[in-house]
Design a protein around this motif. Structure first.
Motif, PDB file in Angstrom:
ATOM      1  N   ARG A   1       0.807  -1.231   0.000  1.00 46.00           N
ATOM      2  CA  ARG A   1       0.000   0.000   0.000  1.00 46.00           C
ATOM      3  C   ARG A   1       0.839   1.280   0.000  1.00 46.00           C
ATOM      4  O   ARG A   1       0.303   2.356   0.189  1.00 46.00           O
ATOM      5  CB  ARG A   1      -0.984   0.018   1.153  1.00 46.00           C
ATOM      6  CG  ARG A   1      -2.013  -1.091   1.098  1.00 46.00           C
ATOM      7  CD  ARG A   1      -3.193  -0.706   1.975  1.00 46.00           C
ATOM      8  NE  ARG A   1      -4.229  -1.687   1.924  1.00 46.00           N
ATOM      9  CZ  ARG A   1      -5.265  -1.646   1.083  1.00 46.00           C
ATOM     10  NH1 ARG A   1      -5.364  -0.688   0.220  1.00 46.00           N
ATOM     11  NH2 ARG A   1      -6.192  -2.575   1.132  1.00 46.00           N
ATOM     12  N   GLU A   2       2.136   1.177  -0.177  1.00 50.76           N
ATOM     13  CA  GLU A   2       2.945   2.395  -0.281  1.00 50.76           C
ATOM     14  C   GLU A   2       2.472   3.224  -1.463  1.00 50.76           C
ATOM     15  O   GLU A   2       2.383   4.442  -1.372  1.00 50.76           O
ATOM     16  CB  GLU A   2       4.422   2.049  -0.475  1.00 50.76           C
ATOM     17  CG  GLU A   2       5.117   1.573   0.763  1.00 50.76           C
ATOM     18  CD  GLU A   2       6.576   1.242   0.492  1.00 50.76           C
ATOM     19  OE1 GLU A   2       7.183   1.867  -0.385  1.00 50.76           O
ATOM     20  OE2 GLU A   2       7.093   0.347   1.175  1.00 50.76           O
TER      21      GLU A   2
ATOM     22  N   GLU B   1      -0.504   3.345  -2.772  1.00 52.56           N
ATOM     23  CA  GLU B   1      -1.769   4.006  -2.468  1.00 52.56           C
ATOM     24  C   GLU B   1      -1.562   5.168  -1.506  1.00 52.56           C
ATOM     25  O   GLU B   1      -2.195   6.214  -1.642  1.00 52.56           O
ATOM     26  CB  GLU B   1      -2.767   3.004  -1.900  1.00 52.56           C
ATOM     27  CG  GLU B   1      -3.261   2.015  -2.926  1.00 52.56           C
ATOM     28  CD  GLU B   1      -4.233   1.006  -2.333  1.00 52.56           C
ATOM     29  OE1 GLU B   1      -4.640   1.170  -1.156  1.00 52.56           O
ATOM     30  OE2 GLU B   1      -4.577   0.060  -3.057  1.00 52.56           O
ATOM     31  N   ASP B   2      -0.682   5.002  -0.525  1.00 57.49           N
ATOM     32  CA  ASP B   2      -0.416   6.081   0.423  1.00 57.49           C
ATOM     33  C   ASP B   2       0.180   7.289  -0.283  1.00 57.49           C
ATOM     34  O   ASP B   2      -0.205   8.426  -0.017  1.00 57.49           O
ATOM     35  CB  ASP B   2       0.519   5.609   1.532  1.00 57.49           C
ATOM     36  CG  ASP B   2      -0.153   4.619   2.470  1.00 57.49           C
ATOM     37  OD1 ASP B   2      -1.401   4.530   2.452  1.00 57.49           O
ATOM     38  OD2 ASP B   2       0.572   3.933   3.208  1.00 57.49           O
ATOM     39  N   LYS B   3       1.123   7.043  -1.172  1.00 60.52           N
ATOM     40  CA  LYS B   3       1.724   8.159  -1.915  1.00 60.52           C
ATOM     41  C   LYS B   3       0.696   8.819  -2.815  1.00 60.52           C
ATOM     42  O   LYS B   3       0.633  10.034  -2.903  1.00 60.52           O
ATOM     43  CB  LYS B   3       2.911   7.668  -2.737  1.00 60.52           C
ATOM     44  CG  LYS B   3       4.118   7.332  -1.904  1.00 60.52           C
ATOM     45  CD  LYS B   3       5.263   6.848  -2.767  1.00 60.52           C
ATOM     46  CE  LYS B   3       6.455   6.469  -1.904  1.00 60.52           C
ATOM     47  NZ  LYS B   3       7.557   5.923  -2.710  1.00 60.52           N
TER      48      LYS B   3
ATOM     49  N   ASP C   1      -2.573   8.791  -2.389  1.00 67.01           N
ATOM     50  CA  ASP C   1      -3.526   9.495  -1.534  1.00 67.01           C
ATOM     51  C   ASP C   1      -2.933  10.812  -1.032  1.00 67.01           C
ATOM     52  O   ASP C   1      -3.633  11.828  -0.973  1.00 67.01           O
ATOM     53  CB  ASP C   1      -3.937   8.626  -0.346  1.00 67.01           C
ATOM     54  CG  ASP C   1      -4.817   7.457  -0.763  1.00 67.01           C
ATOM     55  OD1 ASP C   1      -5.266   7.427  -1.930  1.00 67.01           O
ATOM     56  OD2 ASP C   1      -5.050   6.564   0.082  1.00 67.01           O
ATOM     57  N   GLY C   2      -1.658  10.791  -0.681  1.00 68.93           N
ATOM     58  CA  GLY C   2      -1.007  12.021  -0.236  1.00 68.93           C
ATOM     59  C   GLY C   2      -0.997  13.079  -1.331  1.00 68.93           C
ATOM     60  O   GLY C   2      -1.254  14.258  -1.075  1.00 68.93           O
TER      61      GLY C   2
END
Length: 151
Positions: free
Chosen positions: A28-29, A31-33, A35-36
């Protein structure tokens, strides 16, 4: 094509790059990036929207204030002078439109340059991290008796 270009870097291979990409995707890195980045874009859009909204409110209020003042100080016109007053009003309005065209064409916005000094900048908005901290529960405070016994 990008994979082959990255694999040409020293100490890198196609399989290593693919492994890292899959690990990042599944952890999920990615997705986190993403999303950020979306949050930053939405925050920027929200700030732009607030600036536009603020400008619209200022314009509307300035116009309403002008109309109120104008209607207060302008004396009524006698019936005999109405046609002359209409002609003078038309000339003044055309002058106003010419002035407005000039200001808009030159890019010298009188109202907004005067108002820019009082508007808030980006530092007045919350970041995503600050919003998270605001929604976290506050740490428990020691009771008065417990605090007195400790001291």
């Amino acid at each position: 094509m990008r994979l082959q270009a990255l694999a040409k870097l020293p100490g890198r291979s196609e399989s290593q790059i693919v492994d890292q990409a899959l690990a990042a995707y599944f952890s999920r890195e990615y997705e986190d990036k993403r999303d950020g980045a979306l949050i930053r874009r939405l925050d920027r859009i929200a700030r732009q929207y607030e600036g536009l909204r603020r400008g619209q409110i200022i314009s509307a209020e300035a116009f309403a204030l002008f109309v109120r003042y104008f209607l207060t100080v302008i004396p009524p016109v006698d019936t005999a002078h109405k046609e002359a007053a209409k002609a003078q009003g038309q000339n003044r309005f055309e002058g106003f439109l010419d002035s407005l065209r000039t200001v808009l064409a030159d890019g010298d916005k009188i109202l907004f340059s005067a108002v820019d000094d009082i508007l808030v900048d980006e530092s007045a908005f919350f970041t995503a991290e600050e919003l998270k901290r605001l929604h976290e529960p506050a740490p428990a405070r020691p009771r008065k008796r417990e605090a007195a016994a400790d001291g």
